[in-house]
Design a protein around this motif. Structure first.
Motif, mmCIF file in Angstrom:
data_model
loop_
_atom_site.group_PDB
_atom_site.id
_atom_site.type_symbol
_atom_site.label_atom_id
_atom_site.label_comp_id
_atom_site.label_asym_id
_atom_site.label_seq_id
_atom_site.Cartn_x
_atom_site.Cartn_y
_atom_site.Cartn_z
ATOM 1 N N HIS A 99 0.827 -1.212 0.000
ATOM 2 C CA HIS A 99 0.000 0.000 0.000
ATOM 3 C C HIS A 99 0.862 1.263 0.000
ATOM 4 N N PHE A 100 2.010 1.206 0.642
ATOM 5 C CA PHE A 100 2.924 2.356 0.571
ATOM 6 C C PHE A 100 3.410 2.553 -0.864
ATOM 7 N N PHE A 101 3.670 1.456 -1.568
ATOM 8 C CA PHE A 101 4.063 1.548 -2.970
ATOM 9 C C PHE A 101 2.930 2.115 -3.821
ATOM 10 N N PHE A 102 1.689 1.641 -3.579
ATOM 11 C CA PHE A 102 0.546 2.180 -4.322
ATOM 12 C C PHE A 102 0.430 3.687 -4.100
ATOM 13 N N ILE A 103 0.560 4.102 -2.839
ATOM 14 C CA ILE A 103 0.486 5.536 -2.522
ATOM 15 C C ILE A 103 1.584 6.304 -3.258
ATOM 16 N N VAL A 160 -3.462 3.405 6.599
ATOM 17 C CA VAL A 160 -2.674 3.378 5.360
ATOM 18 C C VAL A 160 -3.553 3.042 4.161
ATOM 19 N N ILE A 161 -4.435 2.054 4.304
ATOM 20 C CA ILE A 161 -5.239 1.658 3.149
ATOM 21 C C ILE A 161 -6.280 2.721 2.806
ATOM 22 N N LEU A 165 -6.735 4.789 -0.713
ATOM 23 C CA LEU A 165 -8.004 5.079 -1.390
ATOM 24 C C LEU A 165 -8.124 6.570 -1.713
ATOM 25 N N CYS A 166 -7.777 7.408 -0.753
ATOM 26 C CA CYS A 166 -7.844 8.863 -0.973
ATOM 27 C C CYS A 166 -6.939 9.287 -2.127
ATOM 28 N N GLY A 193 -10.694 -0.037 -7.956
ATOM 29 C CA GLY A 193 -9.699 -0.959 -7.415
ATOM 30 C C GLY A 193 -9.401 -0.689 -5.959
ATOM 31 N N ALA A 194 -9.271 0.591 -5.598
ATOM 32 C CA ALA A 194 -8.996 0.945 -4.204
ATOM 33 C C ALA A 194 -10.177 0.610 -3.304
#
Length: 244
Positions: A99-103, A160-161, A165-166, A193-194
């Motif tokens: 999730h840190f990578f997605f962010i 984090v998740i 999403l935000c 997806g989020a």
């Protein structure tokens, strides 16, 4: 054309495999269920790579997304291993890192499509806090028992998740406002997806910590179907998000 057909076939195969994965673990985790899960997980990573090949996308966004997909793959592996509880902890860290990578990937796109956006706006902070409060209250209301020190990493993960999403929403909306190519598709993939990821992780907390629903097969099916659909949607962002 062949690569596009392969892309569609793998997407369908991942969802079909995820269904049989849930069926295979009705009696508990086993080598068959692990094999099916990792086959599906390898599928969503392959989708990310095929998306880059189809679109010719080689921006930093792509490689950050690869990091997210790889950490998700690692999370899938260790979260399903049953030999020791240490593996579950590694799996948790794998998904947290994903999730840190997605962010980070979304932020790399936001800097291009919405350069005036702050790292954290007031509405985002409010959304994260409200979700954390809702998660705690709802979990207790349905009998989910997250006790002691465990509540700290669980709330941290929820924070984090929700941030992920935000940022997916900010990126998608920013692309639409900027008139970026394929902005509508990108916004739909990122946000859906989020949302699916949040829904999946919300239900896994119930499955892990609520005795009443621990063996609920419909809930397990919902959890896995939403999870793999989320991974496919986010991996497909590589097709349409090329912040250069």
């Amino acid at each position: 054309m062949f690569i596009k057909i392969l892309y569609a076939v793998i997407c369908a195969a991942v969802m079909v495999t995820s269904y049989f994965f849930v069926k295979s673990q009705y009696g508990g985790a086993c080598w068959r269920s692990l094999s099916l899960k990792m086959l599906a997980a390898t599928g969503y990573f392959a989708i990310g790579m095929l998306a880059a090949r189809i679109s010719g996308n080689n921006s930093p966004f792509v490689f950050i997304m690869y990091g997210a997909l790889l950490c998700s793959w690692i999370g899938d592996l260790f979260l399903h291993l049953w030999q020791t509880k240490i593996f579950s902890g590694i799996g948790f860290l794998g998904f947290l890192t994903a999730h840190f990578f997605f962010i980070a990937a979304y932020m790399s796109a936001i800097r291009v499509y919405a350069p005036d956006a702050k790292f954290f706006s007031v509405p985002e902070i409010i959304a994260v806090v409200l979700f954390d409060v809702f998660f705690i209250i709802f979990s207790r209301a349905i009998g989910t028992e997250i006790k002691g020190i465990l509540i700290v990493p669980i709330v941290m993960y929820a924070t984090v998740i929700t941030t992920m999403l935000c940022k997916a929403c900010v990126m998608g909306i920013g692309m639409v406002k900027a008139g970026a190519p394929h902005a509508g598709i990108a916004a739909a993939l990122a946000i859906s997806g989020a949302v699916l990821f949040v829904a999946s992780d919300f239900t896994i907390a119930i499955l892990m910590f609520n005795k009443k629903y621990k063996k609920s097969h419909p809930l397990k099916m919902f959890n896995i179907i939403t999870y793999f659909a989320a991974e496919l949607a986010l991996a497909s962002l590589i097709l349409v998000v090329n912040p250069v």
